[in-house]
Scaffold this motif. Structure first.
Motif, PDB file in Angstrom:
ATOM      1  N   PRO A  10      70.645   6.448 -21.588  1.00  0.00           N
ATOM      2  CA  PRO A  10      71.457   6.520 -22.803  1.00  0.00           C
ATOM      3  C   PRO A  10      71.588   7.905 -23.415  1.00  0.00           C
ATOM      4  CG  PRO A  10      70.087   4.557 -22.866  1.00  0.00           C
ATOM      5  CD  PRO A  10      69.656   5.353 -21.658  1.00  0.00           C
ATOM      6  N   VAL A  11      70.526   8.723 -23.372  1.00  0.00           N
ATOM      7  CA  VAL A  11      70.615  10.008 -24.077  1.00  0.00           C
ATOM      8  C   VAL A  11      71.677  10.923 -23.483  1.00  0.00           C
ATOM      9  CG1 VAL A  11      68.220   9.928 -24.852  1.00  0.00           C
ATOM     10  CG2 VAL A  11      68.759  11.082 -22.715  1.00  0.00           C
ATOM     11  N   HIS A  12      72.025  10.713 -22.196  1.00  0.00           N
ATOM     12  CA  HIS A  12      72.986  11.619 -21.557  1.00  0.00           C
ATOM     13  C   HIS A  12      74.218  10.906 -20.997  1.00  0.00           C
ATOM     14  CE1 HIS A  12      71.006  15.423 -21.958  1.00  0.00           C
ATOM     15  NE2 HIS A  12      69.908  15.037 -21.332  1.00  0.00           N
ATOM     16  N   ASN A  19      54.930  14.178 -31.213  1.00  0.00           N
ATOM     17  CA  ASN A  19      53.761  13.301 -31.072  1.00  0.00           C
ATOM     18  C   ASN A  19      53.072  13.519 -29.734  1.00  0.00           C
ATOM     19  OD1 ASN A  19      51.933  11.348 -31.986  1.00  0.00           O
ATOM     20  ND2 ASN A  19      53.051   9.678 -30.981  1.00  0.00           N
ATOM     21  N   LEU A  20      53.073  14.768 -29.279  1.00  0.00           N
ATOM     22  CA  LEU A  20      52.469  15.063 -27.990  1.00  0.00           C
ATOM     23  C   LEU A  20      50.967  14.770 -27.998  1.00  0.00           C
ATOM     24  CD1 LEU A  20      53.149  16.158 -25.183  1.00  0.00           C
ATOM     25  CD2 LEU A  20      52.599  18.450 -26.008  1.00  0.00           C
ATOM     26  N   ARG A  21      50.307  15.099 -29.095  1.00  0.00           N
ATOM     27  CA  ARG A  21      48.868  14.832 -29.163  1.00  0.00           C
ATOM     28  C   ARG A  21      48.568  13.336 -29.133  1.00  0.00           C
ATOM     29  NH1 ARG A  21      45.691  19.151 -30.222  1.00  0.00           N
ATOM     30  NH2 ARG A  21      46.721  21.060 -30.921  1.00  0.00           N
ATOM     31  N   GLY A  22      49.501  12.537 -29.571  1.00  0.00           N
ATOM     32  CA  GLY A  22      49.322  11.087 -29.521  1.00  0.00           C
ATOM     33  C   GLY A  22      49.684  10.486 -28.181  1.00  0.00           C
ATOM     34  N   GLY A  23      50.063  11.335 -27.239  1.00  0.00           N
ATOM     35  CA  GLY A  23      50.344  10.849 -25.896  1.00  0.00           C
ATOM     36  C   GLY A  23      51.790  10.495 -25.665  1.00  0.00           C
ATOM     37  N   GLU A  24      52.674  10.760 -26.622  1.00  0.00           N
ATOM     38  CA  GLU A  24      54.080  10.417 -26.473  1.00  0.00           C
ATOM     39  C   GLU A  24      54.910  11.686 -26.296  1.00  0.00           C
ATOM     40  OE1 GLU A  24      55.596   8.004 -29.582  1.00  0.00           O
ATOM     41  OE2 GLU A  24      54.077   6.428 -29.349  1.00  0.00           O
ATOM     42  N   LEU A  25      55.650  11.731 -25.222  1.00  0.00           N
ATOM     43  CA  LEU A  25      56.592  12.817 -24.975  1.00  0.00           C
ATOM     44  C   LEU A  25      57.968  12.202 -24.805  1.00  0.00           C
ATOM     45  CD1 LEU A  25      57.297  15.778 -24.350  1.00  0.00           C
ATOM     46  CD2 LEU A  25      56.761  15.300 -21.949  1.00  0.00           C
ATOM     47  N   GLN A  26      58.888  12.583 -25.641  1.00  0.00           N
ATOM     48  CA  GLN A  26      60.251  12.088 -25.574  1.00  0.00           C
ATOM     49  C   GLN A  26      61.192  13.244 -25.270  1.00  0.00           C
ATOM     50  OE1 GLN A  26      61.520   8.814 -26.177  1.00  0.00           O
ATOM     51  NE2 GLN A  26      59.365   8.170 -26.033  1.00  0.00           N
ATOM     52  N   LEU A  31      63.453   3.302 -20.723  1.00  0.00           N
ATOM     53  CA  LEU A  31      62.805   4.491 -20.173  1.00  0.00           C
ATOM     54  C   LEU A  31      61.825   5.022 -21.217  1.00  0.00           C
ATOM     55  CD1 LEU A  31      66.035   6.193 -18.752  1.00  0.00           C
ATOM     56  CD2 LEU A  31      64.448   4.668 -17.540  1.00  0.00           C
ATOM     57  N   PRO A  32      60.526   5.040 -20.920  1.00  0.00           N
ATOM     58  CA  PRO A  32      59.530   5.357 -21.953  1.00  0.00           C
ATOM     59  C   PRO A  32      59.742   6.696 -22.659  1.00  0.00           C
ATOM     60  CG  PRO A  32      58.451   4.431 -20.026  1.00  0.00           C
ATOM     61  CD  PRO A  32      59.879   4.665 -19.648  1.00  0.00           C
ATOM     62  N   ASP A  33      60.151   7.722 -21.908  1.00  0.00           N
ATOM     63  CA  ASP A  33      60.333   9.036 -22.522  1.00  0.00           C
ATOM     64  C   ASP A  33      61.802   9.407 -22.688  1.00  0.00           C
ATOM     65  OD1 ASP A  33      61.113   9.546 -19.946  1.00  0.00           O
ATOM     66  OD2 ASP A  33      59.610  11.084 -19.535  1.00  0.00           O
ATOM     67  N   GLY A  34      62.682   8.446 -22.405  1.00  0.00           N
ATOM     68  CA  GLY A  34      64.107   8.694 -22.516  1.00  0.00           C
ATOM     69  C   GLY A  34      64.770   9.139 -21.239  1.00  0.00           C
ATOM     70  N   LEU A  35      63.964   9.539 -20.228  1.00  0.00           N
ATOM     71  CA  LEU A  35      64.526  10.032 -18.965  1.00  0.00           C
ATOM     72  C   LEU A  35      63.966   9.319 -17.735  1.00  0.00           C
ATOM     73  CD1 LEU A  35      64.603  13.935 -19.392  1.00  0.00           C
ATOM     74  CD2 LEU A  35      66.513  12.336 -19.610  1.00  0.00           C
ATOM     75  N   HIS A  36      62.677   8.977 -17.750  1.00  0.00           N
ATOM     76  CA  HIS A  36      61.997   8.543 -16.528  1.00  0.00           C
ATOM     77  C   HIS A  36      61.594   7.076 -16.586  1.00  0.00           C
ATOM     78  CE1 HIS A  36      61.174  12.955 -16.865  1.00  0.00           C
ATOM     79  NE2 HIS A  36      61.621  12.897 -15.629  1.00  0.00           N
ATOM     80  N   PRO A  37      61.727   6.352 -15.482  1.00  0.00           N
ATOM     81  CA  PRO A  37      61.330   4.941 -15.453  1.00  0.00           C
ATOM     82  C   PRO A  37      59.819   4.779 -15.373  1.00  0.00           C
ATOM     83  CG  PRO A  37      62.112   5.617 -13.294  1.00  0.00           C
ATOM     84  CD  PRO A  37      62.326   6.790 -14.212  1.00  0.00           C
TER      85      PRO A  37
END
Length: 407
Positions: free
Chosen positions: A294-296, A309-316, A373-379
């Motif tokens: 969706p983002v692209h 929220n990189l320290r929390g383990g989330e990379l978007q 897609l958890p990070d917006g790009l990768h399955p």
């Protein structure tokens, strides 16, 4: 400076147990690599040949092609225990939780029988805010598999798809012999980080590995994270690699990097296909467009990380382009799919072995609603399984574009 570590029974510094033998690591024991480099530690598999590597000094490409996605040791033996010493190099991100450890998959006569990992190894610590990389050397480690059946069998050890793996030593409690390639159909695939296996659970559960298993074909995976960019040296590597079936999945990295406009994209695709056809004039060749993202879909790149929220383990990831820029030729996934479909239709009039697959048939809007897609790009791992199963059904089935001569 390399850390010192004391020998112990599970360490690669320990001598072989009585009755065990060490088998030289040679090319006839490896599949899935296009080149092997002798290093100070042992043997480093590469998924691009030296000539290609010499033509680009991009660090992302160098890391991706030396990660061993699809690379495996294959041998016949009566051994009940196997030890493999390796020196891994993994990537970590400063300020973020540790990334998943690399996994080794052990197959016996084609069936997953065990999994393991190693300790130690090198770390490339990446600072995503500055782009700097700190290299931290470490010692080799050992992965061990025991309790294997005593009968003669074919053993495969699939190397971690997300780590650089230098092979140091192979030890077994019975002799080992190479397994000839035989007449099994070879499938050569090229794509982006999704094809590389990003976020898959293990090396045999990346979607290309799953599809190859279901299609009963021999995989050579040239999925290159961040690096499916229509590079001429990659096209030449595909051209020069023996294969019975070929697929190329093109699009998302060109948007991620905001690398080219439609004016450059169209001739670059033609040139890429022309080069492949120089070495494989009649080989079934499947062009696959991007999966739903969706983002692209309608917004150009570049893709930028959201580090809030990189320290929390989330990379978007987010799209930094403007949809209005499509008018100036900027690429979106929608633009790329339409153009790939048009190019294949145009060429197929003179190339009956060329086909097109819309990536949304592998993962579309409905799939995203169920498995986003958890990070917006990768399955994630479940989505890799879905994509692999669908690709096998669409491409390798009887009458499919990659059915091969046996069908």
């Amino acid at each position: 400076m390399t850390r010192e570590h004391a020998p112990d029974p599970d360490s690669c510094d320990a001598p072989p147990a009585p009755g065990w033998s060490t088998t030289p690591l040679t090319a006839d024991l490896l599949r899935g690599a296009l080149d092997l480099e002798r290093t100070a530690h042992g043997l480093l598999p590469h998924r691009l040949p030296a000539r290609a590597r010499a033509q680009c000094d991009d660090g992302q490409l160098a890391s991706a092609e030396s990660q061993a996605s699809g690379v495996r040791l294959v041998f016949r033996t009566r051994a009940t225990a196997v030890e493999l010493d390796t020196l891994r190099t993994r990537i970590e991100y400063r300020g973020a939780p540790p990334r998943p450890e690399g996994v080794y998959d052990l197959l016996v006569d084609g069936q997953l029988t065990g999994q393991g990992g190693t300790a130690g190894g090198n770390v490339r610590l990446v600072d995503m805010t500055t782009g700097s990389v700190d290299f931290q050397p470490g010692p080799p480690g050992t992965v061990r598999f025991g309790g294997l059946p005593e009968r003669l069998k074919v053993v495969e050890i699939w190397l971690p798809h997300n780590e650089v793996t230098e092979l140091v030593a192979l030890r077994t409690d019975a002799p080992v012999e190479a397994v000839p390639q035989g007449d099994r159909t070879v499938w050569l695939h090229h794509g982006s980080s999704i094809s590389h296996g990003s976020n898959a659970a293990s090396p045999t559960t990346t979607w290309p590995a799953l599809a190859a298993s279901l299609g009963k074909v021999e995989l050579i995976n040239l999925g290159l994270s961040g690096s499916a960019l229509l590079d001429p040296f990659t096209a030449r590597a595909l051209r020069d690699t023996p294969a019975d079936l070929i697929s190329i999945k093109i699009g998302i990295n060109l948007v991620n990097a905001d690398l080219m406009r439609l004016r450059a994209f169209t001739p670059a695709v033609h040139g890429f296909l022309d080069t492949i056809r120089e070495g494989h004039p009649d080989t079934p060749l499947l062009v696959v467009s991007p999966i739903h993202c969706p983002v692209h879909e309608d917004t150009p790149g570049p893709s930028l990380p959201d580090l809030s929220n990189l320290r929390g383990g989330e990379l978007q990831f987010r799209a930094a382009g403007d949809p209005a820029e499509r008018a100036a030729g900027k690429l979106t996934l929608g633009v790329i799919r339409a153009e790939l479909d048009r190019i294949v239709r145009q060429r197929a009039a003179e190339d009956p072995h060329l086909s097109y697959l819309d990536g949304r048939d592998l993962y579309g809007e409905a799939d995203h609603a169920e498995l986003p897609l958890p990070d917006g790009l990768h399955p994630d791992a479940a989505t890799h399984r879905r994509i692999g199963t669908r690709f096998a059904d669409l491409a390798f089935r009887v009458g499919g574009p990659l059915a091969g001569p046996a069908a």
